[in-house]
Design a protein around this motif. Structure first.
Motif, PDB file in Angstrom:
ATOM      1  N   CYS A  48      39.098  30.983  41.003  1.00 57.80           N
ATOM      2  CA  CYS A  48      38.110  31.977  41.198  1.00 57.80           C
ATOM      3  C   CYS A  48      38.075  32.967  40.018  1.00 57.80           C
ATOM      4  O   CYS A  48      39.208  33.614  39.364  1.00 57.80           O
ATOM      5  CB  CYS A  48      38.522  33.016  42.271  1.00 57.80           C
ATOM      6  N   CYS A  87      39.114  37.021  40.849  1.00 54.52           N
ATOM      7  CA  CYS A  87      40.571  37.281  41.497  1.00 54.52           C
ATOM      8  C   CYS A  87      41.609  36.294  40.819  1.00 54.52           C
ATOM      9  O   CYS A  87      42.777  36.930  40.886  1.00 54.52           O
ATOM     10  CB  CYS A  87      40.661  37.438  42.804  1.00 54.52           C
ATOM     11  N   CYS A 129      34.900  32.449  47.720  1.00 52.42           N
ATOM     12  CA  CYS A 129      36.477  32.807  47.362  1.00 52.42           C
ATOM     13  C   CYS A 129      36.961  33.250  48.678  1.00 52.42           C
ATOM     14  O   CYS A 129      36.681  34.199  49.214  1.00 52.42           O
ATOM     15  CB  CYS A 129      36.751  33.529  46.284  1.00 52.42           C
ATOM     16  N   CYS A 154      38.867  37.006  47.623  1.00 55.85           N
ATOM     17  CA  CYS A 154      37.966  38.243  47.259  1.00 55.85           C
ATOM     18  C   CYS A 154      36.639  37.997  47.847  1.00 55.85           C
ATOM     19  O   CYS A 154      35.881  39.148  47.651  1.00 55.85           O
ATOM     20  CB  CYS A 154      38.209  38.469  45.923  1.00 55.85           C
TER      21      CYS A 154
END
Ligand SMILES: [Zn+2]
Length: 216
Positions: free
Chosen positions: A49, A52, A97, A100
């Motif tokens: 991701c 994050c 994700c 996050c």
């Protein structure tokens, strides 16, 4: 008949929408190959991701980035060296994700986020106009899918402005304020060719350099 008392008032409910952050990443798959066949959710899944840093597909664990559907995307202009300027429509993949909650949109190599034209087409326009000294009209005739009898080309002005602001090809150095459009285009063209593979015909290098610059 009339009932007494004021009409009932619906209680006000304030909905706090959790805003999902959206990020765009480039795939390693080229726009031309992608347009011929949309890569599977597995193939296009990013390694991590970009918000994050969580792994997209951790070994031995549940997926970090799960498939979140497809979205249509238009890419205008040629999508490869020597290609015809057309309006291409392709599917881009989206992921969510699990760590996050960001939405990660995967665009092809050679796509420019938020812009309709592909990176190669914009780079080609800058090379033809800024380096080859062609007129805006002939540059437009080569790069745009639409025919026009106009002398100018507003798209070129918009691109040069966006490049100056770092919204496209962020690595191109800003130009002095007094520079005209052709000189600005020349700087973009030189930057495109500076990062491109040094082998092959000019258009191949232009599309390669444009895709590399578009990735940031
Ligand atoms: Zn994340």
């Amino acid at each position: 008949m009339r009932f007494g008392g004021p009409p009932p008032v619906a209680p006000r409910i304030t909905l706090r929408k959790k805003r999902s952050v959206s990020v765009v990443v480039h795939s390693f798959v080229d726009v031309k190959i992608w347009s011929e066949r949309t890569p599977s959710v597995e193939v296009a899944r990013p390694a991590c991701c970009s918000r994050c840093g969580a792994a997209g597909r951790p070994a031995g664990g549940p997926l970090g980035l799960v498939g979140h559907g497809l979205r249509l995307r238009q890419v205008r202009g040629a999508i490869g060296p020597g290609g015809t300027a057309l309006v291409h429509t392709l599917w881009v993949r989206r992921y969510r994700c699990r760590h996050c909650s960001a939405t990660v949109t995967v665009v092809t190599r050679g796509c420019v986020p938020v812009r309709h034209y592909g990176a190669g087409a914009i780079a080609l326009a800058c090379v033809l106009y800024g380096l080859r000294g062609e007129s805006l009209r002939s540059t437009r005739a080569r790069v745009s899918p639409w025919k026009s009898a106009e002398a100018g080309w507003p798209a070129m002005t918009r691109w040069l402005h966006a490049i100056e602001e770092g919204a496209i090809f962020a690595r191109v150095r800003p130009c002095p304020g007094h520079w005209g459009a052709r000189r600005r285009a020349e700087r973009v063209a030189q930057s495109v060719l500076a990062v491109a593979s040094s082998y092959g015909p000019l258009e191949e290098r232009v599309f390669d350099g444009g895709a590399r610059l578009a990735c940031g």
